[in-house]
Write an enzyme that holds these catalytic residues in place. Structure first.
Site, PDB file in Angstrom:
ATOM      1  CG  ASN A 210      -0.126  -0.226   2.541  1.00 20.19           C
ATOM      2  OD1 ASN A 210       0.607   0.626   2.808  1.00 20.19           O
ATOM      3  ND2 ASN A 210      -0.430  -1.358   3.124  1.00 20.19           N
ATOM      4  CG  ASP A 279      -7.478  -5.095   5.963  1.00 20.47           C
ATOM      5  OD1 ASP A 279      -6.888  -4.833   6.832  1.00 20.47           O
ATOM      6  OD2 ASP A 279      -7.972  -4.012   5.428  1.00 20.47           O
ATOM      7  CE  LYS A 289       9.350 -12.639 -13.742  1.00 25.32           C
ATOM      8  NZ  LYS A 289       9.793 -12.276 -15.210  1.00 25.32           N
ATOM      9  CG  PHE A 323      -2.988   5.536  13.419  1.00 21.50           C
ATOM     10  CD1 PHE A 323      -2.180   5.218  14.497  1.00 21.50           C
ATOM     11  CD2 PHE A 323      -2.844   6.778  12.849  1.00 21.50           C
ATOM     12  CE1 PHE A 323      -1.360   6.207  15.007  1.00 21.50           C
ATOM     13  CE2 PHE A 323      -1.880   7.720  13.006  1.00 21.50           C
ATOM     14  CZ  PHE A 323      -1.142   7.575  14.408  1.00 21.50           C
ATOM     15  CE  LYS A 337     -11.312   0.804  10.652  1.00 22.38           C
ATOM     16  NZ  LYS A 337     -10.841   1.570   9.445  1.00 22.38           N
ATOM     17  CE  LYS A 341      -9.333  -3.135  14.042  1.00 24.02           C
ATOM     18  NZ  LYS A 341      -8.383  -2.969  12.789  1.00 24.02           N
TER      19      LYS A 341
END
Ligand code: CTP
Length: 407
Positions: A210, A279, A289, A323, A337, A341
C-alpha cells in the site's frame, strides 16, 4: 527553557533568512541564544539581525577574539546545553561528518560535548545524493539528531523535499530533548510502534502493498524517544529514513509484523499501531517467478490476522493506540474500530482530505477515546501531530497508573 544555553549555527543557504524567526522563537521560549554564522550565511542575512534578536554578540570569525579571558569557540562549546545547526547546508553536514574545523561554526562543533541537532535545508537532489545520505548516516551513528526537511516549494523552483522544518517545530523538538529527566513523561517506559506498509508476496519478485510512507510512525517514534521512552520500531516497507536512537525491527508481511509485535507485547507499556497492515494476502505464494499464461489471472486472497485486535484481546497493562484511515464517515468508523479492537485511543484521519494523505508531510487528525472525540487537530506537520498524540497518550497512561480516572 530559562537557564538553557543554545548555540544556533546558521549556514549559507537561502533558508538562512528563516534563522531570524528561529532565533526569535528560541529567545521567546526562554533560551539564552548565541548565534554563529558561517561566512556564506552572511550573504543571506546580516549578523546585526541575529544580534538584535538574540541580544548577544554574533560570531562569524574564529580569530575575532573579543574576550581575552577565554578562547571563544571552546568557551561557547563548553557553555552550550545544545547546538542547533539550522539551516544546515550539504557542505556543513559534510564538514561535520569529516571532522573539518575551518571556521567558527565547525570548530565549535568539534569542541562540543553537548547534544547536536541538525536541521538540513537544500535542493531535493542534493538531499538525496548518496554523499549527503552517507554523511547524515555517519553523523546519526555519532548521535547527532536530525530534524528532517519538509516537502514544499523550494527556492530553486522545485516542489519537493528539502525545505527547512518550520521554526515552531524545531523549537518544540529541541525543547522536548532538553527536558530534565524527571519531566520526561515516558522515562523508563517501553513504547512499541509499528510503521510503514506490509508486503504480501505473490512470488519472489512481485507483491501486494500500500501507499504508506512510514512518516507518521517515524515521527511518533522520534517524539516518544524525546519523551524519554525506550522505543522499538517495527517497520514494514517505507521510503523514509527511520529516526535514530530507537531499536529497529524490519518486517515484511502482516504475519511477520504480528510475530514481531506479539513477542514484544508483554514487556511493552504502550503500543501505537500506525502501520498500514494488509487485510488480505495471497493464498498461494509461488516459489519461482510466475510465468504469464492466459488472458486473465485470478488471485485468491485470504484474511490476515488483525494485529491490533489481537493486542486488544491480550491486553494486560498496555496502553493501546490504534489508527483509522478513512475516506468517509470518520467518526463512526473510528469509534467502531476503537471498540472492536479495544484501544484506549484511536487516531482517525480522513485520507481523502488535502494534506492528510498517506505520503504527505502533514496530517489532519481526530483523537477518540471510548466516550468520543477528545481532540480535533487542524492541518499540522506529522512531527507536530505526533507530539500531540504522544503527549495525550503519555498523560492518559500516567493518570491510569496513578489510579485516577482516564480523563
Ligand atoms: N490493523 C492491524 N492488523 C490488520 C489490519 C489493521 O493491526 N490486519 C490495525 C492498523 O495498524 C490500524 C488499525 O488496525 O491501527 C485500523 O486499520 P484500518 O486498515 O483502518 O482498519 P481495518 O480494521 O483494516 O478496517 P477496514 O479496512 O475495513 O477499514
Amino acid at each position: 527553557m530559562k537557564g538553557k544555553t543554545i548555540i544556533l549555527g546558521i549556514t549559507g543557504g537561502i533558508a538562512a533568512y528563516k534563522g531570524a524567526a528561529l532565533c526569535s522563537k528560541l529567545v521567546q521560549a526562554g533560551f539564552d541564544v548565541h548565534v554563529i554564522m558561517t561566512e556564506n550565511a552572511c550573504q543571506f542575512i546580516t549578523p546585526l539581525t541575529l544580534q538584535t534578536l538574540s541580544r548577544n554578540l554574533v560570531y562569524t570569525d574564529t580569530f575575532d577574539e573579543r574576550d581575552p579571558a577565554v578562547v571563544s569557540h571552546i568557551d561557547l562549546a563548553d557553555r552550550a546545553d545544545l547546538i542547533l545547526v539550522a539551516p544546515a547546508t550539504a557542505n556543513t553536514i559534510a564538514k561535520m561528518a569529516n571532522g573539518l574545523a575551518d571556521d567558527m561554526l565547525s570548530t565549535t562543533l568539534l569542541a562540543a560535548t553537548c547534544p547536536i541537532v541538525v536541521a538540513p535545508a537544500m535542493n531535493v537532489h542534493m538531499y538525496s545524493h548518496p554523499a549527503v545520505i552517507r554523511n547524515i548516516q555517519l553523523l546519526a551513528e555519532r548521535n547527532v539528531r536530525f530534524i528532517a526537511p519538509e516537502t514544499g516549494q523550494l527556492a530553486c523552483g522545485y516542489v519537493a523535499k528539502g525545505r527547512l522544518a518550520e521554526p515552531e517545530s524545531i523549537v518544540a523538538s529541541i525543547s522536548d530533548m532538553l527536558r530534565e529527566g524527571a519531566s520526561k513523561p515516558l522515562l523508563g517506559k517501553k513504547v512499541l510502534i509499528t510503521a510503514g506498509g506490509t508486503v504480501e508476496r505473490l512470488d519472489p519478485v512481485r507483491y501486494l502493498t500500500n501507499d504508506s510512507s512510514g512518516k507518521m510512525g517515524f515521527a511518533l517514534a522520534a517524539i516518544a524517544r524525546d519523551y524519554g521512552a525506550e522505543v522499538t520500531l517495527v517497520m514494514g516497507r517505507t521510503s523514509e529514513r527511520p529516526p535514530d536512537g530507537v531499536s529497529l525491527v524490519r518486517v515484511e508481511s502482516a504475519q511477520d509484523m504480528l510475530k514481531a509485535v506479539l513477542v514484544r507485547y508483554p514487556q511493552s507499556d504502550m503500543v501505537i499501531k500506525s502501520a498500514a497492515v494488509a487485510d488480505y494476502r495471497p493464498v498461494m505464494r509461488a516459489d519461482k517467478k510466475m510465468k504469464k499464461s492466459g488472458d486473465r489471472l485470478v488471485l485468491e486472497l485470504e484474511k490476515t490476522t488483525d494485529i491490533l485486535q489481537t493486542l486488544g484481546e491480550q491486553k494486560t497493562k498496555q496502553y493501546l493506540v490504534g489508527f483509522a484511515a478513512e475516506t468517509e464517515e470518520l467518526d463512526r468508523y473510528a469509534m467502531d474500530k476503537l471498540q472492536r479492537k479495544q484501544c484506549d485511543l484511536i487516531v482517525g484521519n480522513d485520507v481523502s482530505q488535502e494534506g492528510a494523505g498517506f505520503n504527505s508531510d502533514t496530517n489532519i487528525i481526530r483523537i477518540y477515546d471510548k466516550d468520543g472525540i477528545v481532540e480535533s487537530l487542524p492541518l499540522l506537520s506529522k512531527l507536530e501531530t505526533a507530539r500531540r498524540i504522544i503527549a495525550l497518550a503519555a498523560e492518559r497512561m500516567a493518570n491510569r497508573e496513578a489510579g485516577k480516572a482516564g480523563r
